[in-house]
Design an enzyme around this catalytic site. Structure first.
Site, PDB file in Angstrom:
ATOM      1  N   GLY A  77      -0.335  -8.671 -15.655  1.00  0.00           N
ATOM      2  CA  GLY A  77      -0.569  -7.744 -14.733  1.00  0.00           C
ATOM      3  C   GLY A  77       0.881  -8.359 -14.083  1.00  0.00           C
ATOM      4  N   ARG A 126      -6.176   1.451 -10.412  1.00  0.00           N
ATOM      5  CA  ARG A 126      -6.708   1.097  -9.457  1.00  0.00           C
ATOM      6  C   ARG A 126      -8.117   1.322  -8.484  1.00  0.00           C
ATOM      7  NH1 ARG A 126      -1.219  -0.122  -9.086  1.00  0.00           N
ATOM      8  NH2 ARG A 126      -0.178  -1.977  -9.186  1.00  0.00           N
ATOM      9  N   HIS A 132       0.798  -0.994   0.565  1.00  0.00           N
ATOM     10  CA  HIS A 132       0.472  -0.272   0.279  1.00  0.00           C
ATOM     11  C   HIS A 132       0.318   0.932  -0.216  1.00  0.00           C
ATOM     12  CE1 HIS A 132      -2.684   2.996   1.734  1.00  0.00           C
ATOM     13  NE2 HIS A 132      -3.363   2.807   1.427  1.00  0.00           N
ATOM     14  N   ARG A 161     -10.240  -0.189 -13.485  1.00  0.00           N
ATOM     15  CA  ARG A 161      -9.582  -1.893 -12.730  1.00  0.00           C
ATOM     16  C   ARG A 161     -10.444  -1.874 -12.292  1.00  0.00           C
ATOM     17  NH1 ARG A 161      -4.992  -4.866 -10.357  1.00  0.00           N
ATOM     18  NH2 ARG A 161      -5.532  -3.255  -8.896  1.00  0.00           N
ATOM     19  N   CYS A 176       0.693  -3.654 -17.196  1.00  0.00           N
ATOM     20  CA  CYS A 176       0.506  -2.820 -16.333  1.00  0.00           C
ATOM     21  C   CYS A 176       0.873  -2.999 -14.873  1.00  0.00           C
ATOM     22  CB  CYS A 176      -1.710  -2.491 -15.650  1.00  0.00           C
ATOM     23  SG  CYS A 176      -1.608  -3.290 -15.324  1.00  0.00           S
ATOM     24  N   GLU A 210      -2.599 -11.861 -15.214  1.00  0.00           N
ATOM     25  CA  GLU A 210      -2.059 -12.256 -13.853  1.00  0.00           C
ATOM     26  C   GLU A 210      -2.061 -13.532 -13.340  1.00  0.00           C
ATOM     27  OE1 GLU A 210      -2.751  -9.183 -11.440  1.00  0.00           O
ATOM     28  OE2 GLU A 210      -5.221  -9.219 -11.582  1.00  0.00           O
TER      29      GLU A 210
END
Ligand code: PEP
Ligand code: MG
Length: 585
Positions: free
Chosen positions: A470, A264, A158, A320, A536, A449
């Site tokens: 991904g 995101r 994060h 997304r 990405c 991904e």
């Protein structure tokens, strides 16, 4: 010594013309005689490389292609961020080293408490937020801090992602730094830093120093802009941005991004009014309860979509759908237990929260209940997001704004999963076309991904209108290790022991992950020749990975805003080098 001066000057001109590079020349004059001792190409800073490239093109010493390929793209980072004054670093003790998660240098007082960081930052103090890890509810402190330092987490944690989005220096995964919240201190290498003491962080190298290391401001010169405009023309790969807010989108556009390759949506829930609702939505125990919250979220989400689509008007914006790492957003059952014990809280409400947090806790979050799996178990969440995007697009169309949104589904592993969500999309689309009396063109695509998605791309392509790799998750899946554990616990030693040259999270592992990507691309394009395929993951901003993407015929790379200029130059270099190779053959 006018005669010697002339000889030196002539030699300089001749050598520079011959080598077509600025020279570092050694000479001597003895008893009036001029001797040339040595010459070699000068070592240059990023700024000097840019300036000499432009100068030499003007002087017709080199052409634009040569000018572009002589600049190591990675070095351009120094022109985009504040850097530490190299000559002053040695005056400061090094406290610790962690993972360089977001470039730039910053100094400030170490603050361990989120609320205090916000207060002090707002009062004009320079603050470095020091935490074990950060959570979405800590984001207001990111705005007030000069930089962020965490002892846990990797490059896609994060703290790392939010900092990169905001362009704030950040170091994560600093395992040697022991943080103690009881007395608000951190310790490493026998040095303890107390709350309020000044530290400096270098987010480009991952190093923390004691005290305030002076910095050098970045400069985007006219010459740099000239180089970027040459690169824009020379590249074939598209360059888009990973951006989750209108500000990040605007910045990326200024740097030359042509679209958003990844927004995101779980990172759009950063603002304080959204985060509480988001947690409420996930924690809801019944459909009715969840739907109540979703109604409020839909309005907020619609507003967010409008902002970001406006900022990227005219270019594609890939939204997304939710892929929340649940453990980051939800209360941690252990921390909750601790709090209950300390506060002697026996209320029913707290107990219910604890039960629900336990129910939702995952054994292995990396492979747990995330992405499309949340979309399938709680379809009303994806329905809300799809509806919000259609509503935003309708509103923008009425205002004559040329918005180009597309929807992307995360963590897809099978056609059945993708079709399940596609049927929700189709249903919402039908309703929206009737309601707004207009036709919508919102492409529906999937991330690749999950290993199985790459291997079955020939199936997925029947439903997906575009693919995007991904590579963060794909790398974890291919290596079967989590980024956090790898970067924090064993990859540095692998590199020291020369078992691995460069982290696969930094530069695409061409033989493994790259091989899988090639399978995904070939199978997809065998069925849809012009299929748009992007990447990405964080690799989208790494020059070596960009070179690979160019050779693998990827359509575009998507990188965080501050890496856009690097990506543009790297994409141009890849195109020029490939052309050169072909013409040699
Ligand atoms: C990825 O996995 O590469 C990706 C872009 O998704 P995230 O980093 O959000 O998991
Ligand atoms: Mg992912």
């Amino acid at each position: 010594m006018p005669k010697s001066y002339k000889e030196l000057s002539n030699a300089c001109t001749k050598l520079e013309k011959h080598f077509r590079e600025p020279q570092d020349i050694e000479f001597t004059i003895e008893q009036g005689k001029f001797y040339l001792l040595q010459t070699r190409t000068a070592k240059m800073s990023a700024g000097a490389l840019v300036k000499t490239s432009v100068d030499m093109v003007k002087e017709k010493l080199i052409d634009k292609n040569k000018a572009l390929t002589r600049i190591p793209a990675q070095q351009l980072e120094a022109l985009l961020h504040r850097t530490m004054n190299e000559s002053k670093i040695k005056e400061h003790k090094q406290l610790a080293k962690g993972i360089a998660a977001s470039p730039g240098a910053a100094s400030g007082i170490a603050v361990f408490d989120v609320k205090k960081a916000i207060e002090l930052g707002e009062a004009g103090k320079k603050v470095i937020l020091v935490r074990k890890e950060t959570k979405p509810e800590d984001v207001p402190a990111f705005f007030s801090a000069e930089g962020i330092l965490t002892s846990l987490g990797g490059k896609s944690s994060h703290a790392a992602i939010v900092s990169r989005g905001m362009g704030k220096p950040c170091i994560v995964g600093c395992a040697e730094l022991k943080i103690n919240y009881d007395n608000n201190t951190c310790t490493a290498n026998g040095i303890t830093v107390k709350d309020g003491e000044t530290i400096s962080i270098d987010g480009s190298r991952g190093i923390i120093f004691i005290g305030e290391v002076p910095t050098v401001e970045p400069k985007v010169t006219k010459d740099f802009q000239t180089v970027l405009s040459w690169a824009q023309k020379a590249k074939q790969l598209g360059v888009r941005a990973n951006a989750d807010t209108p500000d990040a989108a605007k910045l990326a556009r200024q740097y030359g991004a042509q679209g958003i390759g990844l927004c995101r949506t779980e990172r759009m829930f950063n603002e304080t009014d959204r985060i509480g609702l988001f947690v409420e939505m996930i924690m809801a125990e019944s459909l009715d309860e969840r739907k109540q919250v979703l109604k409020k979220l839909q309005e907020l989400q619609k507003k967010d979509f409008i902002g970001i689509l406006k900022a990227m008007e005219g270019y594609k914006v890939t939204i997304r759908l939710l892929d929340p790492p649940l453990h980051e957003f939800l209360p941690n059952p252990e921390e909750l237990m601790d709090k209950i014990y300390k506060e002697n809280d026996n209320s029913r409400k707290t107990k219910r929260v604890l039960d629900r947090a336990r129910e939702l806790a995952e054994v292995n979050p990396m492979m747990g209940h995330r992405g499309v799996r949340v979309g399938i178990t709680y379809p009303e969440i994806y329905r809300m997001q799809i509806t919000a995007l259609f509503e935003a697009t309708a509103q923008l169309a009425k205002g004559k704004i040329n918005a180009k949104p597309q929807i992307m589904i995360p963590q897809i592993g099978s056609l059945e999963e993708l079709n399940y969500i596609k049927s929700i999309y189709d249903d919402v689309k039908k309703q929206m076309q009737q309601k707004h009396k207009m036709r919508f063109k919102i492409n529906f695509g999937t991330m690749l991904e999950v290993v199985r998605a790459c291997l079955t791309s020939d199936e997925l392509v029947n439903t997906a209108e575009f693919f995007s790799f991904g590579t963060n998750d794909l790398t974890q899946a291919v290596f079967s290790f989590s980024r956090e554990d790898a970067e924090g616990k064993f990859l540095p030693e692998y590199m020291e022991k020369e078992l691995i040259e460069i982290s696969p999270f930094q530069s695409i592992d061409v033989n493994g992950v790259g091989h899988l990507m090639k399978i995904g691309i070939k199978q997809g394009r065998d069925i849809k020749k012009d299929l748009e395929i992007g990447i990405c993951g964080e690799h989208g901003g790494d020059p070596n990975s960009i070179k690979f993407c160019h050779s693998a015929d990827v359509s575009y790379v998507s990188a965080s805003p501050h890496r856009i200029p690097i990506a543009i130059v790297a994409a141009a270099q890849a195109a020029i080098e490939q052309k050169k190779k072909k013409s040699k053959k």
